[in-house]
Design a protein around this motif. Structure first.
Motif, PDB file in Angstrom:
ATOM      1  N   GLY A   4      64.817  23.160  86.900  1.00 28.61           N
ATOM      2  CA  GLY A   4      65.024  21.726  86.698  1.00 28.61           C
ATOM      3  C   GLY A   4      66.392  21.351  86.161  1.00 28.61           C
ATOM      4  O   GLY A   4      66.647  20.199  85.872  1.00 28.61           O
ATOM      5  N   VAL A   5      67.281  22.335  86.000  1.00 28.60           N
ATOM      6  CA  VAL A   5      68.613  21.997  85.487  1.00 28.60           C
ATOM      7  C   VAL A   5      69.652  22.252  86.577  1.00 28.60           C
ATOM      8  O   VAL A   5      69.357  22.863  87.589  1.00 28.60           O
ATOM      9  CB  VAL A   5      68.985  22.844  84.256  1.00 28.60           C
ATOM     10  N   ASN A  24      68.068  18.660  92.557  1.00 25.09           N
ATOM     11  CA  ASN A  24      67.636  17.286  92.824  1.00 25.09           C
ATOM     12  C   ASN A  24      68.462  16.611  93.908  1.00 25.09           C
ATOM     13  O   ASN A  24      67.952  15.796  94.652  1.00 25.09           O
ATOM     14  CB  ASN A  24      67.747  16.439  91.554  1.00 25.09           C
ATOM     15  N   SER A  59      59.984  15.647  85.401  1.00 24.18           N
ATOM     16  CA  SER A  59      61.155  16.416  84.980  1.00 24.18           C
ATOM     17  C   SER A  59      62.219  16.315  86.057  1.00 24.18           C
ATOM     18  O   SER A  59      62.727  17.305  86.543  1.00 24.18           O
ATOM     19  CB  SER A  59      60.755  17.867  84.734  1.00 24.18           C
ATOM     20  N   GLU A  60      62.528  15.061  86.454  1.00 23.00           N
ATOM     21  CA  GLU A  60      63.430  14.868  87.585  1.00 23.00           C
ATOM     22  C   GLU A  60      64.886  15.135  87.244  1.00 23.00           C
ATOM     23  O   GLU A  60      65.696  15.322  88.122  1.00 23.00           O
ATOM     24  CB  GLU A  60      63.247  13.461  88.167  1.00 23.00           C
ATOM     25  N   SER A  61      65.215  15.143  85.948  1.00 22.96           N
ATOM     26  CA  SER A  61      66.610  15.423  85.603  1.00 22.96           C
ATOM     27  C   SER A  61      66.653  16.292  84.357  1.00 22.96           C
ATOM     28  O   SER A  61      65.658  16.447  83.653  1.00 22.96           O
ATOM     29  CB  SER A  61      67.365  14.112  85.337  1.00 22.96           C
ATOM     30  N   GLY A  62      67.837  16.852  84.118  1.00 21.26           N
ATOM     31  CA  GLY A  62      68.003  17.688  82.939  1.00 21.26           C
ATOM     32  C   GLY A  62      67.762  16.890  81.673  1.00 21.26           C
ATOM     33  O   GLY A  62      67.133  17.364  80.725  1.00 21.26           O
ATOM     34  N   PHE A  85      75.769   9.376  90.925  1.00 14.72           N
ATOM     35  CA  PHE A  85      75.347  10.187  89.767  1.00 14.72           C
ATOM     36  C   PHE A  85      75.344  11.681  90.052  1.00 14.72           C
ATOM     37  O   PHE A  85      74.746  12.455  89.297  1.00 14.72           O
ATOM     38  CB  PHE A  85      73.941   9.781  89.282  1.00 14.72           C
ATOM     39  N   TYR A 107      68.276  20.806  79.298  1.00 12.33           N
ATOM     40  CA  TYR A 107      69.142  19.986  80.151  1.00 12.33           C
ATOM     41  C   TYR A 107      69.344  20.672  81.490  1.00 12.33           C
ATOM     42  O   TYR A 107      69.545  21.878  81.532  1.00 12.33           O
ATOM     43  CB  TYR A 107      70.511  19.801  79.501  1.00 12.33           C
TER      44      TYR A 107
END
Lengths: 332, 319, 503
Positions: A143-144, A240, B34-37, B191, B319
């Protein structure tokens, strides 16, 4: 191989787009050598087009079989994540390349099996991996944004060979290899036959299932390569965002290249020009200084214009016009 | 039956026992996903905060779906928790479930996003002020540049998103009075690092090979990291030739700061739960009703703030 | 003539890609007549019909309906003017109900909603007038092609009501159904409708039509009343030359029953498709297969070629047992097959004539061994010449060729693989007389050269001409085998009438 004449519409569109950008931003065409590598907006177009160009190579073949591969963006994320993980763990670049490409191949084969052997509609079959793939990529990266510092691997994204940025060389090479593969063998003809009339092709003994499987496999390989380039470019894997929506740009590139979504005749070169048109627009908009609210509108207007000019209806009208002019010209 | 009794007794406690039981609070937390850090870090920090305070935190991941959040909240109500934290995935559609929570006398606190619902349905909302974040970044630049002429390029967030709009607005407000600082170019980098890098490349080409650019302002650190790479590849020194200021304060930007390649970042703190627990404990203890909006601190970090140390403290937050 | 013409066209011209397909064509249709439009494939019939029905726009010429100049720019516009069309592939939707099909796009409404009850009643009444008793609520797919055809006609007439175009309406109907259709047409003629019918069956032309217009190579040859036009003259008009009586001679070679068969099928069958049969095919003979639609003709071909898998029996080639579970299996044994549905199963429309010719050979060689350009050119040239494929342009996409020439390309495709057994399913269906004769001659020549052929045809005269033996099918059974002198049209028809389970 595709004859130059058949590429006229795409080349013309690219020319016009570049010309328009040049009018708006005069510095667009200046190419210099800086730090021993080519430098300029035109070079940026060549570098930034790499992911979409690579995807378009595979997508062309898939679409030629009357299929579609929506999963390529997600496959980029998966292979990018794996590559970043391996690089961060200190594995040498050849190992990373081998593993990531194999993984892309496996993803492509998965799609191919669903489409060719289980007869699931391509749009549904590849949607599965499109949705699940990004999740898989996130699992891999935890997720990072997984960053690394490895000049050897970063070379794929930001290096240069004799001044030419590596991404340009990679997509040109991939286009050339796949182009030769399909045109110097009978693969291209057989793929076209399957795309135009799968039933008739099977009745003359064409192994349609195998061919369809092969196109998805190639598409997976191309996506893996694209995934590694974007990962190398930002020195990190962003599960992502890597390849997000790029499947749509790739499909658009193929369509601009004149390959029908209904399958059949295709040209990899034309698809690559299609990708260049899209990226020229992107880069052109960025250096134009227009507010970002206009980005999508400008892009949409230009693409609609190109597709309209290429449509059979307009082509017929233009033909009539040309005949008329010719007839008038012939009169003394 | 047992649950009902429990719920009834905790409501009774609420009125009678007060602070004595604060340490035994049970709080439900419905996280978006948990779409981003940053989101992952928020989860980690919330869990840490709960542990420090001896709060029993019940965590539910909604995987980006409001229906999952509503289910989770109903579950918390049924379990009779003492309070509910929600990081809402969307702004609308909350009235019904929040009314249920209100009827059960369970206070609800919103984290990092506001919603469209009557204010009496929740206790308070803990969020950052995005306009203020942009302002802090702008004020840093104004102070740093002084009276030199300075052309700034801006990497916007996703076009039309509220952080992009607000962070742009705050920054512009901060530099409005200074005629020597102008925004020369502004484009969206979505972003992401990739787009941040691509857009920065084009800015550099368009602005005399980057020599005319004095600073880059990125709406998030990821785009700044991409921009830093673009600056380096163009043969310039980020942080020196072109100043880099951004928002979020994710760990990677501190690495860049330690290298001297980034200059400043404004923290969007992942610690939304801390202030939330503070007001909750007070409310439970003596019924102090907090204001409807609690603004988190937007702390400025520069190269002088031990970036290495901050990186170490942040890197394991998820993160 | 101009005065009483219902639909009149003068000097119609149309070009595609610079090729003139219609050149100054005149056409005149009176009310209350059935008018046949004839010509070899590629003569321009379809293009003319498409122009008159608004599907194409003409390059030049005038079109009048009841004396008034009209300019239909779409099929819908033509319909509003009174010109309706029923295409060969019936243009209805199989998954909708009968009533919905009749009233699609113009459903009777009440209070903004479709008035289903009225729609049902109207559809029932309308169809009853055509002698069709169809349940308006049943999906169309439930009914045979003949009924669907009449429903399509009912819809078209109801929509337009002055002129009706019928493109190959009888192509997939049996004799009884054809008569039912003709009754409907006569009834419409009596009502004063002008009817244009395109067909390849000359028998039917003489049975139903009053007048005929013949096109050849995009030009009008003539328009005549059929009552004073002998059949021979009509054929001559169509071909532009005197036709040798194709079916006069018969030289199918001797029956070689004692030599061992190269291809032998024993107890070969598939439940629900075709009952187990025995079939021996020797090199140098043509085995004709006769039977009505649905008798198991095509099913037999599919089984022989490995498209369907048998669930009983065994196949032997040169005495050795073989598995034929896919076309590839069959092709590897030297089989080739021209399918019945040329458009959907035969041609690869967008590929060139050359590519279509070399496809089977290429498929059998595998993708990694491409046929060199020079070899491909030579192959294409050889077969274009040998089979007289027109136009003789190897680069033209096959979809632009006429049906007869497409069929020749598909034959060439298999001949290029040098097959030992060629299965032809309706090789002469829907192609013009000229090509028809050429294909029959080719079949005879291939037999003489020692190839084994299995030919399925619904044209009995044709089977009599070239078959060494004829297998007659009925109700999914092989009911009779005729050899040598036994092979006559009468014998075949008689055998076809035998119930399948009586065999």
């Amino acid at each position: 191989m595709t004859r130059l004449r058949q590429l006229y519409p795409q080349l013309l569109a690219l020319g016009v787009v570049l010309l328009l950008i040049g009018l708006i931003s005069p510095g667009f065409f200046s190419v210099t050598v800086q730090n021993g590598r080519l430098y300029g907006s035109l070079i940026d177009v060549g570098v930034r087009v790499a992911p979409v160009a690579l995807l378009a190579v595979g997508m062309t073949l898939v679409i030629a079989t009357k299929g579609i591969d929506l999963s390529v963006g997600a496959v980029m994320a998966i292979t990018g994540a794996i590559a970043a993980t391996l690089v961060a763990d200190g594995h040498p670049v050849p190992v990373v390349l081998l593993v990531a490409l194999s993984l892309g191949l496996v993803c492509g084969l998965w799609n191919g099996v669903l489409v060719a052997f289980l007869d699931i509609q391509p749009i549904i079959a590849t949607l599965i991996l499109m949705v699940a793939g990004r999740g898989i990529a996130q699992l891999i990266t935890g997720g990072v944004i997984l960053t690394f510092n490895d000049p050897a691997f970063s070379f794929l994204g930001s290096g240069a060979v004799m001044g030419v940025p590596t991404p340009i060389l990679i997509w040109l090479a991939m286009g050339l290899v796949v182009g030769l593969l399909v045109r110097r063998t009978a693969l291209g003809l057989l793929i076209e036959a399957v795309g135009i009339n799968r039933r008739a092709s099977m009745l003359v003994g064409v192994r349609a299932r195998f061919l369809i499987l092969a196109t998805y496999a190639i598409s997976g390989l191309c996506a893996a390569m694209a995934g590694m380039i974007v990962t190398a470019d930002i020195h990190g894997a962003d599960a992502n965002n890597a390849g997000l929506w790029l499947e749509l740009d790739a499909i658009l590139a193929v369509v601009i290249g004149g390959t029908s979504l209904a399958g059949g005749r295709f040209s990899i070169t034309a698809s690559l020009i299609g990708a260049l048109i899209i990226q020229s627009l992107n880069t052109g908009i960025l250096i134009s200084g227009w507010p970002p609210e206009f980005n999508l509108i400008v892009k949409a207007v230009v693409i609609v214009a190109i597709l309209t000019l290429q449509s059979p209806a307009v082509a017929e009208e233009l033909g009539v016009l040309r005949d008329l002019l010719r007839r008038k010209g012939a009169k003394p | 039956m047992k649950r009902k009794l429990l719920a009834a007794s905790s409501v009774a406690c609420l009125m009678l026992c007060g602070a004595a039981f604060a340490a035994d609070l049970t709080v439900g937390f419905s996280q978006i996903g948990s779409e981003s850090g940053w989101r992952a870090a928020e989860t980690t920090v919330t869990q840490q905060q709960a542990k420090e305070r001896g709060i029993d935190l019940k965590f539910a991941d909604a995987q980006q779906k409001q229906e999952n959040q509503i289910k989770a909240v109903r579950g918390f109500i049924a379990q009779g928790v003492d309070a509910i934290l929600i990081a809402p995935v969307v702004a609308t559609g909350w009235d019904e479930v929040l009314t249920e929570a209100k009827d059960a006398e369970i206070p609800v606190i919103l984290l990092d996003r506001q919603i469209d619902a009557p204010e009496d349905l929740y206790l308070t909302a803990v969020t950052s002020d995005q306009v203020y974040e942009g302002k802090v970044a702008g004020e840093w630049l104004v102070k740093e540049i002084g009276d030199q002429a300075c052309k700034v390029v801006e990497l916007q967030g996703t076009t039309g998103s509220s952080p992009a709009i607000n962070r742009k607005k705050g920054f512009e407000e901060a530099i409005a009075a200074k005629s020597n600082i102008t925004i020369a170019r502004s484009q969206t980098g979505d972003f992401t690092r990739t787009k941040g890098k691509e857009v920065m490349e084009s800015f550099i080409k368009a602005e005399n090979g980057g020599k005319d650019i004095c600073a880059v302002y990125a709406h998030n650190d990821d785009m700044a990291v991409g921009a830093i790479q673009a600056i380096k590849e163009a043969g310039l020194k980020p942080g020196t030739d072109i100043k880099v200021v951004s928002i979020d304060a994710v760990p990677d930007i501190f690495l860049a700061m330690a290298e001297g390649e980034a200059n400043a970042t404004v923290e969007l703190t992942p610690n939304m739960a801390g202030p939330a627990f503070d007001v909750l404990e007070k409310f439970k203890a003596d019924g102090t009703v907090p204001p409807k909006w609690i603004q988190t601190e937007s702390k400025l970090f520069t190269q002088a703030d031990d970036p290495k140390g901050v990186y170490e403290s942040k890197k394991d937050l998820g993160y | 003539m101009t005065e009483n013409a219902l639909l009149q066209a003068q000097g119609i011209e149309k070009s595609f890609f610079g090729v003139k397909v219609l050149d100054g064509v005149d056409f005149s249709l009176r009310g209350g007549e059935i008018h046949a439009l004839l010509g070899e494939n590629g003569a321009g019939k379809s293009t003319l019909v498409k122009i008159l029905t608004g599907a194409y726009r003409r390059d030049a010429g005038v079109m009048r309906l009841a004396g008034r100049e009209v300019e239909p720019r779409s099929v819908a516009e033509a319909q509003d003017l009174g010109i309706g069309t029923v295409y060969q592939e019936v243009n209805l939707l199989d998954n909708l109900t009968v009533a919905e099909n009749v009233y699609l796009g113009r459903q009777p409404r009440r209070a903004g909603l479709v008035d289903r009850r009225r729609m049902r009643a109207d559809a029932r009444d309308l169809l009853a007038r055509y002698g069709v008793k169809a349940d308006p609520d049943e999906t169309l797919a439930h009914y045979p092609v003949a009924v669907r055809q009449i429903i399509a006609i009912a819809r078209a007439v109801d929509l337009s009501g002055k002129v009706l175009f019928l493109d190959e309406p009888t192509a997939s109907l049996d004799a009884r159904e054809v008569q039912a259709l003709f009754d409907v047409l006569r009834q419409l003629r009596a009502q004063g409708l002008g009817i244009v019918i395109i067909t390849h069956f000359l028998d039917q032309v003489y049975q139903i039509a009053d007048r005929v217009t013949v096109l050849r190579n995009g030009r009008m040859v003539g328009s005549r009343a059929l009552s004073d036009l002998p059949r021979r003259d009509l054929v001559a008009m169509m071909l532009g030359r005197e036709l040798a009586e194709v079916t006069a001679h018969r030289d199918p070679g001797a029956v070689l029953s004692d030599s061992p068969a190269a291809f032998s099928f024993k107890d070969y069958g598939k439940r629900g498709a075709i009952a187990p049969f025995d079939l021996d095919i020797r090199a140098g003979e043509v085995v004709g297969i006769a039977g009505l639609l649905g008798s198991g003709r095509t099913e037999t071909a599919r089984l022989l070629f490995g498209i369907d898998r048998p669930d009983s029996g065994e196949a032997r080639v040169d005495g050795a047992t073989v598995t034929l579970h896919s076309p590839q299996d069959a092709i590897a044994r030297g089989f080739g097959m021209c399918p019945e549905e040329r458009k959907s199963d035969g041609i690869i429309g967008d590929l060139s004539v050359r590519q279509n010719i070399l496809l089977a050979l290429q498929a059998s060689r595998g993708w990694s061994r491409p046929i060199a350009r020079r070899e491909a050119d030579a192959l294409a040239e050889r077969y274009i010449k040998a089979l007289d494929i027109r136009p003789p342009d190897p680069n033209r996409p096959i979809k632009f060729l006429s049906g007869g020439n497409q069929q020749k390309v598909i034959l060439a495709r298999w001949l290029a693989t040098d097959p030992r057994l060629l299965i032809l399913d309706e090789p002469t269906r829907g192609i013009d007389i000229g090509a028809h004769a050429e294909i029959i001659t080719l079949i005879e020549k291939l037999r003489e050269d020692g190839m084994a052929l299995v030919v399925i045809s619904s044209e009995i005269e044709e089977l009599v001409t070239f078959s060494t033996r004829v297998i007659v099918l009925s109700d999914r059974h092989h009911v009779r085998e005729l050899r040598g002198a036994e092979i006559t049209a009468e014998a075949i028809v008689e055998a076809m009438a035998v119930p399948g389970d009586a065999a």
